[in-house]
Design an enzyme around this catalytic site. Sequence first.
Site, PDB file in Angstrom:
ATOM      1  N   THR A 160       0.841  -1.212   0.000  1.00 26.30           N
ATOM      2  CA  THR A 160       0.000   0.000   0.000  1.00 26.30           C
ATOM      3  C   THR A 160       0.868   1.251   0.000  1.00 26.30           C
ATOM      4  O   THR A 160       0.607   2.205  -0.736  1.00 26.30           O
ATOM      5  CB  THR A 160      -0.875   0.010   1.276  1.00 26.30           C
ATOM      6  OG1 THR A 160      -1.337  -1.302   1.501  1.00 26.30           O
ATOM      7  CG2 THR A 160      -2.035   0.951   1.157  1.00 26.30           C
ATOM      8  N   LYS A 172       9.772   1.663  11.270  1.00 28.85           N
ATOM      9  CA  LYS A 172      10.037   1.971  12.693  1.00 28.85           C
ATOM     10  C   LYS A 172      10.731   0.802  13.396  1.00 28.85           C
ATOM     11  O   LYS A 172      11.580   1.000  14.259  1.00 28.85           O
ATOM     12  CB  LYS A 172       8.734   2.326  13.406  1.00 28.85           C
ATOM     13  CG  LYS A 172       7.772   1.165  13.441  1.00 28.85           C
ATOM     14  CD  LYS A 172       6.325   1.493  13.547  1.00 28.85           C
ATOM     15  CE  LYS A 172       5.561   0.250  13.139  1.00 28.85           C
ATOM     16  NZ  LYS A 172       4.224   0.413  12.731  1.00 28.85           N
ATOM     17  N   GLY A 220       3.114   8.867  10.932  1.00 30.64           N
ATOM     18  CA  GLY A 220       2.678   8.950   9.536  1.00 30.64           C
ATOM     19  C   GLY A 220       2.981  10.293   8.890  1.00 30.64           C
ATOM     20  O   GLY A 220       4.139  10.704   8.786  1.00 30.64           O
ATOM     21  N   GLY A 223      -8.553  -2.593   8.672  1.00 30.88           N
ATOM     22  CA  GLY A 223      -7.156  -2.592   8.217  1.00 30.88           C
ATOM     23  C   GLY A 223      -6.245  -1.637   8.975  1.00 30.88           C
ATOM     24  O   GLY A 223      -5.164  -1.308   8.506  1.00 30.88           O
ATOM     25  N   GLU A 270      -1.929  -3.911  13.037  1.00 25.63           N
ATOM     26  CA  GLU A 270      -0.807  -4.666  12.462  1.00 25.63           C
ATOM     27  C   GLU A 270      -1.266  -6.115  12.257  1.00 25.63           C
ATOM     28  O   GLU A 270      -2.278  -6.540  12.836  1.00 25.63           O
ATOM     29  CB  GLU A 270       0.387  -4.662  13.426  1.00 25.63           C
ATOM     30  CG  GLU A 270       0.903  -3.291  13.793  1.00 25.63           C
ATOM     31  CD  GLU A 270       1.736  -2.634  12.699  1.00 25.63           C
ATOM     32  OE1 GLU A 270       2.552  -3.319  12.086  1.00 25.63           O
ATOM     33  OE2 GLU A 270       1.555  -1.425  12.474  1.00 25.63           O
ATOM     34  N   LYS A 286       7.913   3.800  18.318  1.00 31.28           N
ATOM     35  CA  LYS A 286       7.835   5.180  17.825  1.00 31.28           C
ATOM     36  C   LYS A 286       8.331   6.155  18.899  1.00 31.28           C
ATOM     37  O   LYS A 286       9.024   7.137  18.601  1.00 31.28           O
ATOM     38  CB  LYS A 286       6.397   5.501  17.409  1.00 31.28           C
ATOM     39  CG  LYS A 286       5.942   4.686  16.198  1.00 31.28           C
ATOM     40  CD  LYS A 286       4.435   4.774  15.993  1.00 31.28           C
ATOM     41  CE  LYS A 286       3.964   3.946  14.809  1.00 31.28           C
ATOM     42  NZ  LYS A 286       2.497   3.762  14.782  1.00 31.28           N
TER      43      LYS A 286
HETATM   44  N1  HSE Z   1      -0.737  -0.239  13.343  1.00 33.27           N
HETATM   45  C1  HSE Z   1      -0.220   1.101  13.325  1.00 33.27           C
HETATM   46  C2  HSE Z   1      -1.266   2.010  13.957  1.00 33.27           C
HETATM   47  C3  HSE Z   1       0.100   1.516  11.909  1.00 33.27           C
HETATM   48  O1  HSE Z   1      -2.366   1.542  14.272  1.00 33.27           O
HETATM   49  O2  HSE Z   1      -1.000   3.176  14.176  1.00 33.27           O
HETATM   50  C4  HSE Z   1       1.050   2.647  11.793  1.00 33.27           C
HETATM   51  O3  HSE Z   1       2.288   2.408  12.357  1.00 33.27           O
END
Ligand code: HSE
Length: 441
Positions: A14, A107, A136, A189, A192, A207
């Site tokens: 994606t 990350k 993001g 979606g 993870e 992070k």
């Molecule tokens: N699974 C992560 C979230 C995706 O929900 O923020 C971005 O790192």
Amino acid sequence: MRAPLRLGVAGLGTVGAAVVRLIGQEQSSLLARTGRPIEVVAVTARSKAKKRGIDLREIRWVADPQRLAADPDIDVFVELMGGADDPAKSAVAAALAAGKSVVTANKALLARHGVRLAELAEKKGVALNFEAAVGGAIPIVKTLREGMAGNSFARIYGILNGTCNYILTRMEREKLAFAECLKDAQRLGYAEADPTFDIEGHDTAQKLAIAASLAFGTKVNPAAIYVEGISSLTPEDLEAADELGYRVKLLGVAVRTETGIEQRVHPTMVPKDSEIAQVMGVTNALSIDADGIAPITLVGPGAGGGATASAVVADIGDIARGVRTPTFGRPARELTASSKAPMQRHEGGYYIRLLARDRPGTFATISKSLANEQISLESIVQRHPGPRTHGGDDPKSPEAPAPVILITYATTEDAVRRALQAIRRTGVIVGQPQVIRIEKG
Ligand code: HSE
């Protein structure tokens, strides 16, 4: 006109597809803003046949990431495969060793190998950019590293996982159970592949470790972070927090203390009128307390193809302009080791939910145990026993347990733990108390 900046993109999921698309769409604007044409000249991915909605006919296909990383016809290696180790790690190291700048959204790779890769990038005089790895599309990395290079930081804290914030928002607004909201996050979606990584706080910790390194000059090290997830929270906790003027968020917090940089991830009660409390759904945010200026809060989309591509392309733009900043804002060899926060010494207010037996003397016993630890209460609320909160007991029985909610003034974690042990020993409560730390805005 200067020669084009030639990109090799590894990973066409994606995010990778969104990056190729965005570079095509923004071609002339990127040229105007960076002074150089930017071209994707080669790509690699697991499947050549997969439909991605992008035109790859003019782009060379390379069989494996390692070969693409060292390809003499690319200037920048864009790593969008993910994963803390190989193939991403070897490919990024190979690109840096070959004197190519790297842009990554990974990350996990930075959390595990960031310091060594930064040393290699600095030795070769190339960039290792990673804006997309934290928050993001929100320019968190650039803000901490360049935008606030003249500031000393006291604390950074933020919502860095969209899945958890989505779950907490729905639990709070719709009074739904945790498991139901998690299922929806997976269906949409956000989560993870292994959702425990999100809900147990590890994604936030990776992070936070990166953001803390930029703010405080610590070596990126998720093992130095105290981590607690959101899976034990109930709609009752969120409802009680709401009535008391708070919201519950999964926060990553890094704070300068007298004994070093304390880094922690845990469910946190934040005042309902604070900026961070307004952040709902999958949105991410980071609040920054820097010396001498009012706090700054950055808010925006933290995940998804478009959001991640936005940050990746901005990083590529910096390389086209010739910007080469040390990866973590200062030379990697000057980063300091960080040790795990001793949470028993953590100081702050606490939310405590107990299931107390409804009989004479219960409150007196609880108050005495708290007083023995010098814990002072800001509020205390007893709720009527109800079928949702006390399991199998008959709510009409005189001793049916009823939820009691306590909000303490600032105290230490040690004192809270000792007081709760003492209360448990007296038998006036049933089950495990729920404890949530309070963070003042
Ligand atoms: N699974 C992560 C979230 C995706 O929900 O923020 C971005 O790192």
